[in-house]
Design an enzyme around this catalytic site. Structure first.
Site: not given
Ligand SMILES: CC1(C)O[C@@H]2[C@@H](CO[C@@]3(CNc4nc5cc6c(=O)[nH]c(N)nc6cc5[nH]4)OC(C)(C)O[C@@H]23)O1
Ligand SMILES: [Zn+2]
Length: 378
Positions: A344, A313, A275, A102, A318
């Site tokens: 897991h 699993c 991811d 990223d 598991c």
């Molecule tokens: C769902 C869950 C558990 O995932 C956690 C936490 C908060 O959400 C996450 C995951 N969401 C997420 N949205 C994104 C958007 C972009 C983006 O617009 N640009 C670039 N370059 N990279 C991105 C990476 C991203 N990750 O973001 C962090 C803060 C990395 O922790 C993750 O809630």
């Molecule tokens: Zn498992």
């Protein structure tokens, strides 16, 4: 199939194997310098050049194909020049599968105390030592060329949620200009640069962002600015507006997602790559992911439960250990406990994407989705 071969820069070429009727779901194969990989795919997150608590050998064993690392973190520590001197990220962390990095845009906003964003880039303070730092498209691309990932991301701004329309509009237009600057700065052949679609939660801005980036002709497209706290229906609405505008024969990567219910919905809209820190993060506080929802194996209810987390699993945890044993390790703060829940959860998501691919290939994805959602409680 519509292979991507023949283009002068065959990078992350994408061969679409088959489209599933009545939905955008598709099973494809992604060509990279480190191999050809099956989609839909989940990419384990290894933010600081390690997927927390598991080894590259275990990742390979559980079927991981591409893992994710973060430019922001490696730029601050140990430095991307140092990783280049070590022979690049694959050598440094002994991973011979695919790597996607990223670009740092998101982490600047979600981690470092933000100083300010200008046309030039983003000034911020390091969350490690408070030093003043600066990232721009040129710096972020150079850092990713040093790391040597197979797929790198354009430098963008992930618009916070919620955001005013005017701010989302200006930020999205800037992200498109930054994508063009990222493209110009990207001179490493054999490495694919993906653009990132923004637009906040505004349908028209999402469409403008997608169209502008498609006309700049990238080998693949990330969908950013989602999974940032918005309600799931809003995320799905943004996917519905965005994915159809992206070329069918190029990979689509939904960034930061997520849980199995989000994955199955996003695959329906035509997403190929995911991811999320979720499986590794919740594992470290003793929560296991199962097809019926989450199982907090640390709970007292499992003290004498000698069954595995999930009897069906195939993962190392598991196959060999009981809930009682894993709970004991977690209560005793034994590192091996975290390793077992992490193994897991990663296996569960990797296997889940494999099952989705199989369902698409056998043209039964929609019934697979129905059955899964009926059983899974968020
Ligand atoms: C769902 C869950 C558990 O995932 C956690 C936490 C908060 O959400 C996450 C995951 N969401 C997420 N949205 C994104 C958007 C972009 C983006 O617009 N640009 C670039 N370059 N990279 C991105 C990476 C991203 N990750 O973001 C962090 C803060 C990395 O922790 C993750 O809630
Ligand atoms: Zn498992």
């Amino acid at each position: 199939t519509c292979a991507f071969a023949g283009q002068k820069k065959v990078l992350a070429a994408y061969e679409e194997a088959v489209k599933c009727g009545y939905s955008g779901a598709r099973a494809g194969r992604l060509h990279t310098p480190h191999g050809v990989f099956d989609t839909p795919m989940f990419m384990p997150v290894g933010t600081q050049a390690t997927v927390k608590a598991v080894s590259p050998r275990e990742l390979k064993e559980m079927g991981a194909q591409i893992i994710l690392s973060n430019t922001y973190h490696l730029y601050l520590r140990p430095g991307t020049e140092l990783v280049a001197e070590a022979g690049g990220l694959h050598r440094f962390m002994d991973w011979d599968g695919g790597i996607l990095t990223d670009s740092g845009g998101f982490q600047v906003f979600s981690l470092g105390p933000l100083r300010k964003i200008t046309e030039e880039g983003a000034a911020f303070r390091s969350h490690i030592d408070g030093s003043t730092q600066f990232l721009s498209p040129e710096i972020a691309i150079k850092a990713q060329m040093n790391l040597g990932a197979d797929i790198i991301m354009a430098f963008d701004e992930c618009i916070p949620y919620p955001a005013e329309y005017q701010y989302a509009k200006l930020s999205t237009e800037r992200t498109t200009r930054w994508a063009e600057r990222s493209q110009k700065a990207h001179t490493r052949s054999g490495q694919a640069l993906f653009a990132i679609v923004q637009g906040g939660m505004y349908q028209d801005l999402r469409r403008v962002s997608a169209n502008d980036l498609v006309s700049l002709d990238f080998p693949g497209y990330g969908i950013g600015g989602l999974s940032v706290g918005e309600p799931k229906p809003v995320m799905y609405e943004m996917l519905e507006q965005t994915v159809p505008l992206l070329p069918e024969n190029k990979p689509r990567y939904l960034m930061g997602v997520g849980t199995p219910d989000c994955l199955v919905e996003a695959v329906r809209y035509g997403i190929d790559m995911f991811d999320c820190v979720f499986p590794t993060r919740v594992a470290r506080n003793g929560t296991a992911m199962t097809k019926s929802g989450r199982l907090v194996v640390k709970n007292a209810a499992y003290a004498k439960d000698f069954l595995p987390i999930d009897e069906n699993c195939g993962c190392y945890a598991c196959q060999n250990f009981s809930r009682a044993y894993i709970r004991h390790l977690l209560k005793a703060d034994e590192i091996f406990g975290l390793r077992l829940t992490t193994i897991h959860n990663l296996y569960f998501l990797l296997d889940f994407t494999k099952k989705m691919r199989q369902a698409i290939l056998e043209d039964r994805f929609l019934s697979f989705r129905e059955e899964f959602l009926a059983q899974y409680c968020k």
